[in-house]
Design a protein around this motif. Structure first.
Motif, PDB file in Angstrom:
ATOM      1  N   GLU A 291       6.859  -7.630  41.819  1.00 45.95           N
ATOM      2  CA  GLU A 291       7.103  -8.641  40.786  1.00 45.95           C
ATOM      3  C   GLU A 291       8.137  -9.659  41.238  1.00 45.95           C
ATOM      4  O   GLU A 291       8.043 -10.849  40.921  1.00 45.95           O
ATOM      5  CB  GLU A 291       7.576  -7.959  39.500  1.00 45.95           C
ATOM      6  CG  GLU A 291       7.794  -8.931  38.354  1.00 45.95           C
ATOM      7  CD  GLU A 291       8.322  -8.236  37.118  1.00 45.95           C
ATOM      8  OE1 GLU A 291       8.279  -8.858  36.038  1.00 45.95           O
ATOM      9  OE2 GLU A 291       8.790  -7.090  37.230  1.00 45.95           O
ATOM     10  N   SER A 292       9.135  -9.217  42.009  1.00 42.44           N
ATOM     11  CA  SER A 292      10.215 -10.113  42.426  1.00 42.44           C
ATOM     12  C   SER A 292      10.007 -10.693  43.828  1.00 42.44           C
ATOM     13  O   SER A 292      10.872 -11.409  44.322  1.00 42.44           O
ATOM     14  CB  SER A 292      11.549  -9.359  42.382  1.00 42.44           C
ATOM     15  OG  SER A 292      11.520  -8.234  43.261  1.00 42.44           O
TER      16      SER A 292
ATOM     17  N   VAL B 285       1.418 -15.846  40.365  1.00 42.11           N
ATOM     18  CA  VAL B 285       1.571 -15.571  38.932  1.00 42.11           C
ATOM     19  C   VAL B 285       0.770 -14.318  38.561  1.00 42.11           C
ATOM     20  O   VAL B 285       1.223 -13.476  37.795  1.00 42.11           O
ATOM     21  CB  VAL B 285       1.110 -16.779  38.094  1.00 42.11           C
ATOM     22  CG1 VAL B 285       1.242 -16.481  36.600  1.00 42.11           C
ATOM     23  CG2 VAL B 285       1.911 -18.022  38.455  1.00 42.11           C
TER      24      VAL B 285
ATOM     25  N   LYS C 299       2.582 -11.089  39.757  1.00 42.58           N
ATOM     26  CA  LYS C 299       3.709 -10.773  38.868  1.00 42.58           C
ATOM     27  C   LYS C 299       3.221 -10.135  37.579  1.00 42.58           C
ATOM     28  O   LYS C 299       3.792  -9.165  37.079  1.00 42.58           O
ATOM     29  CB  LYS C 299       4.504 -12.040  38.566  1.00 42.58           C
ATOM     30  CG  LYS C 299       5.239 -12.631  39.757  1.00 42.58           C
ATOM     31  CD  LYS C 299       5.917 -13.941  39.366  1.00 42.58           C
ATOM     32  CE  LYS C 299       6.580 -14.607  40.562  1.00 42.58           C
ATOM     33  NZ  LYS C 299       7.199 -15.907  40.195  1.00 42.58           N
ATOM     34  N   LEU C 300       2.145 -10.694  37.023  1.00 43.18           N
ATOM     35  CA  LEU C 300       1.586 -10.168  35.787  1.00 43.18           C
ATOM     36  C   LEU C 300       1.116  -8.723  35.960  1.00 43.18           C
ATOM     37  O   LEU C 300       1.463  -7.839  35.168  1.00 43.18           O
ATOM     38  CB  LEU C 300       0.415 -11.047  35.338  1.00 43.18           C
ATOM     39  CG  LEU C 300      -0.435 -10.517  34.176  1.00 43.18           C
ATOM     40  CD1 LEU C 300       0.374 -10.494  32.892  1.00 43.18           C
ATOM     41  CD2 LEU C 300      -1.697 -11.362  34.013  1.00 43.18           C
TER      42      LEU C 300
ATOM     43  N   ILE D 115       5.962  -9.315  27.208  1.00 45.44           N
ATOM     44  CA  ILE D 115       6.845 -10.224  27.946  1.00 45.44           C
ATOM     45  C   ILE D 115       6.173 -10.702  29.224  1.00 45.44           C
ATOM     46  O   ILE D 115       6.218 -11.892  29.567  1.00 45.44           O
ATOM     47  CB  ILE D 115       8.189  -9.536  28.256  1.00 45.44           C
ATOM     48  CG1 ILE D 115       8.984  -9.323  26.963  1.00 45.44           C
ATOM     49  CG2 ILE D 115       8.999 -10.358  29.262  1.00 45.44           C
ATOM     50  CD1 ILE D 115      10.202  -8.438  27.130  1.00 45.44           C
ATOM     51  N   ALA D 116       5.499  -9.783  29.936  1.00 37.62           N
ATOM     52  CA  ALA D 116       4.796 -10.163  31.171  1.00 37.62           C
ATOM     53  C   ALA D 116       3.689 -11.179  30.880  1.00 37.62           C
ATOM     54  O   ALA D 116       3.505 -12.144  31.633  1.00 37.62           O
ATOM     55  CB  ALA D 116       4.213  -8.924  31.844  1.00 37.62           C
TER      56      ALA D 116
ATOM     57  N   ARG E  38       3.608 -13.277  28.323  1.00 38.91           N
ATOM     58  CA  ARG E  38       4.238 -14.549  27.956  1.00 38.91           C
ATOM     59  C   ARG E  38       4.731 -15.301  29.192  1.00 38.91           C
ATOM     60  O   ARG E  38       4.553 -16.517  29.312  1.00 38.91           O
ATOM     61  CB  ARG E  38       5.402 -14.303  26.994  1.00 38.91           C
ATOM     62  CG  ARG E  38       5.988 -15.614  26.445  1.00 38.91           C
ATOM     63  CD  ARG E  38       7.085 -15.384  25.435  1.00 38.91           C
ATOM     64  NE  ARG E  38       8.324 -14.931  26.054  1.00 38.91           N
ATOM     65  CZ  ARG E  38       8.866 -13.735  25.868  1.00 38.91           C
ATOM     66  NH1 ARG E  38       8.276 -12.853  25.075  1.00 38.91           N
ATOM     67  NH2 ARG E  38      10.003 -13.401  26.464  1.00 38.91           N
ATOM     68  N   HIS E  39       5.318 -14.572  30.135  1.00 40.54           N
ATOM     69  CA  HIS E  39       5.790 -15.214  31.369  1.00 40.54           C
ATOM     70  C   HIS E  39       4.624 -15.793  32.167  1.00 40.54           C
ATOM     71  O   HIS E  39       4.730 -16.891  32.716  1.00 40.54           O
ATOM     72  CB  HIS E  39       6.557 -14.202  32.219  1.00 40.54           C
ATOM     73  CG  HIS E  39       7.924 -13.888  31.691  1.00 40.54           C
ATOM     74  ND1 HIS E  39       8.696 -12.866  32.199  1.00 40.54           N
ATOM     75  CD2 HIS E  39       8.659 -14.459  30.697  1.00 40.54           C
ATOM     76  CE1 HIS E  39       9.842 -12.821  31.542  1.00 40.54           C
ATOM     77  NE2 HIS E  39       9.840 -13.766  30.623  1.00 40.54           N
TER      78      HIS E  39
ATOM     79  N   GLU F  16       3.605 -18.985  30.600  1.00 39.28           N
ATOM     80  CA  GLU F  16       4.584 -20.050  30.851  1.00 39.28           C
ATOM     81  C   GLU F  16       4.551 -20.539  32.295  1.00 39.28           C
ATOM     82  O   GLU F  16       4.728 -21.736  32.558  1.00 39.28           O
ATOM     83  CB  GLU F  16       5.985 -19.547  30.509  1.00 39.28           C
ATOM     84  CG  GLU F  16       6.201 -19.276  29.023  1.00 39.28           C
ATOM     85  CD  GLU F  16       7.498 -18.528  28.738  1.00 39.28           C
ATOM     86  OE1 GLU F  16       7.866 -18.405  27.552  1.00 39.28           O
ATOM     87  OE2 GLU F  16       8.157 -18.052  29.713  1.00 39.28           O
ATOM     88  N   GLU F  17       4.308 -19.625  33.245  1.00 39.53           N
ATOM     89  CA  GLU F  17       4.376 -19.977  34.657  1.00 39.53           C
ATOM     90  C   GLU F  17       3.075 -20.570  35.202  1.00 39.53           C
ATOM     91  O   GLU F  17       3.083 -21.244  36.229  1.00 39.53           O
ATOM     92  CB  GLU F  17       4.739 -18.742  35.483  1.00 39.53           C
ATOM     93  CG  GLU F  17       6.157 -18.240  35.235  1.00 39.53           C
ATOM     94  CD  GLU F  17       6.466 -16.971  36.010  1.00 39.53           C
ATOM     95  OE1 GLU F  17       5.815 -16.754  37.062  1.00 39.53           O
ATOM     96  OE2 GLU F  17       7.332 -16.195  35.565  1.00 39.53           O
TER      97      GLU F  17
END
Length: 527
Positions: free
Chosen positions: A306-307, A313, A316-317, A346-347, A349-350, A353-354
């Protein structure tokens, strides 16, 4: 530069699972040059180029013409087969096709973009035994397959794979022989590492051969990324075949996968998608020390993915997925805890957004909604899909996703409503066949719904009979599913009339293998 991995089996199984309401399940088909008419894909292909990153990179003619140019210029053909709505296809566009290095690499090839909705695309797909989107093939001037890829790499990994194929001027078969004879070079290992094993012809690449090859490649590998990539491929094949390893050897393979940041990144597809399958395969109980250690190492690896600075994207999801799968393995038939549900929300939503580009949004939004479904967050998933529906250029894909969500949420009438909307809005020759099939399969479960099912069946045949490849490739897969779904209805007068109306069109509209398949389809339904 470390090796990455395209673990097709794990990735594609997740894709199939999350869109089962859409993707319903290759024989050899004749070349377009042998079909009694010119391949008409050139015009449609030129339109497709306009929606691609770096459209000037792609060859502007049809597939037959590409091979003629390849023979004349002594080049290989790079052939991409995909669809505008397909999530991993769009991730491939974002991560590879949009990069300047991709354009540089393509100067060594005749690069062909073959959209699955262009004329005769399904015939070519069947000829090259490509059933899933995306499929990338490198072929020599005589159409011999040298390399196959069906998932996403980083541009650096893609560069390494392509350079290895160019350097060896050989095939996967040659690289495999080199490994089994203990004379493999680094370029051979790269070709093996990136190949899509579960898409290869079973007759030539049976499971036993793949497993033996992965074991030998694992033992031959010298760097940690190489060890990791072949270790994860080896386990994936073993899981698929339900074949066990000794615990001592299994511990060696797991240690290779989780050695360091490079090894974890190399096996990222395996780590994102295979946690649940591997846990079940080991047979280890949740309280076992071995299981606890494996789970700990796996979740630490997912957090590193993830990092990771190169993580897309989508990566990360999906890094949250292993925690979902481990929890479900440990607590079958139980609701997920609120903290894990919150983590997935949260994942999602990120990701929303990304994802800024068109390709990223096509790549991750439906995936985010799928993960929300898996944790029971139906309202969040519904909200996400409806918002995307207002701005997307492929509304049918999100309408279909909403149908799947509502079906899982226990709202069958809403599911049917969205499925019908998807069937009516879908664009594209083969895509229309696919979404009509999805709607038919959903509604055919109710045998009392004959009149409406007949309406959809008629729409299916009207669409397939417009296409000369209506019963080829992916279209033929769907026709088989339609045949199976209509079996309980075939004795009804309404359906007998449909079969009688359309069966003669096989001879008039279809060509080559598609004509034979069409006749076979109606013969079964009229029997």
């Amino acid at each position: 530069m470390g090796i990455g991995k395209s673990l097709l089996g794990s990735r594609m199984k997740k894709i199939f699972a999350r869109v089962l309401f859409l993707f319903v399940a290759g024989a050899y088909a004749q070349s377009c040059s042998l079909m009694g008419g010119k391949d008409k894909s050139v015009g449609a292909s030129q339109e497709i180029h306009a929606s691609q990153p770096q459209p000037e990179v792609w060859f502007k003619g049809n597939v037959d013409e590409a091979f003629k140019i390849a023979k004349k210029d002594k080049k290989m053909v790079f052939l991409y087969w995909g669809a505008v709505w397909c999530p991993p296809c769009n991730e491939l566009k974002q991560q590879i096709f949009s990069k300047p290095r991709f354009a540089e690499l393509m100067t060594n090839f005749v690069p062909v973009y073959l959209d699955g909705d262009t004329e005769a695309a399904q015939i070519w797909g069947e000829k090259f035994q490509a059933s899933g989107y995306p499929t990338v093939l490198i072929l020599d001037e005589n159409q011999k397959e040298l390399f196959r890829l069906s998932t996403v790499l980083s541009i650096e990994e893609f560069d390494g794979a392509v350079q290895s194929v160019l350097a060896s001027s050989g095939s996967l078969e040659r690289a495999a022989s080199a490994v089994m004879e203990s004379r493999a070079k680094h370029k051979d290992l790269l070709v093996l590492a990136y190949s899509s094993w579960d898409q290869l012809p079973e007759a030539q690449w049976p499971a036993s051969r793949r497993i033996n090859l992965m074991e030998q490649a694992f033992e031959s590998a010298e760097t940690s990324p190489e060890k990791s990539i072949f270790g994860s491929q080896w386990i994936t094949q073993l899981v698929n075949e339900k074949t066990k390893l000794s615990e001592k050897l299994l511990q060696r393979v797991f240690a290779a996968i989780f050695t360091d940041n490079e090894s974890i990144w190399a096996s990222r597809e395996f780590i994102k998608y295979q946690a649940g399958a591997v846990a079940e395969w080991t047979g280890w109980k949740p309280g076992d020390q071995k299981y606890v250690f494996l789970r700990s190492e796996w979740l630490k690896a997912a957090a590193q993915l993830e990092s990771h600075p190169s993580a897309s994207v989508s990566s990360k999801l999906w890094s949250v997925n292993p925690e979902i799968e481990f929890y479900k393995y440990e607590h079958p038939n139980e609701a997920l805890p609120k903290n894990l549900i919150s983590k997935v929300e949260i994942a999602a939503r990120h990701a929303d957004e990304e994802a800024k580009s068109e390709y990223d949004r096509h790549s991750v939004i439906s995936d985010a909604a799928y993960l929300l479904r898996q944790v029971g967050s139906f309202d969040k998933g519904r909200e996400l899909l409806k918002a995307e529906l207002l701005k997307t250029n492929t509304p049918w894909y999100y309408e279909g996703a909403l149908s799947g969500l509502e079906n899982q949420a226990g709202r069958p009438e809403e599911a049917k409503k969205w499925s019908s909307a998807a069937r009516k809005s879908v664009q594209g020759r083969a895509s229309k066949v696919q979404w009509i099939t999805s709607d038919l399969l959903l509604n055919a479960k109710d045998t009392k719904n004959g009149v409406y099912v007949a309406e959809i069946a008629r729409a299916f045949y009207e669409q397939t009979m417009k296409l000369r490849d209506g019963f080829s490739g992916r279209n033929w897969m769907r026709a088989k599913k339609v045949q199976e779904a209509l079996e309980p209805f075939k004795g009804e007068v309404l359906f007998k009339k449909i079969f009688t109306d359309f069966a003669p069109s096989c001879e008039k509209t279809q060509i080559g293998e598609s004509k034979k398949n069409c006749a076979e389809h109606f013969a079964a339904l009229k029997s």
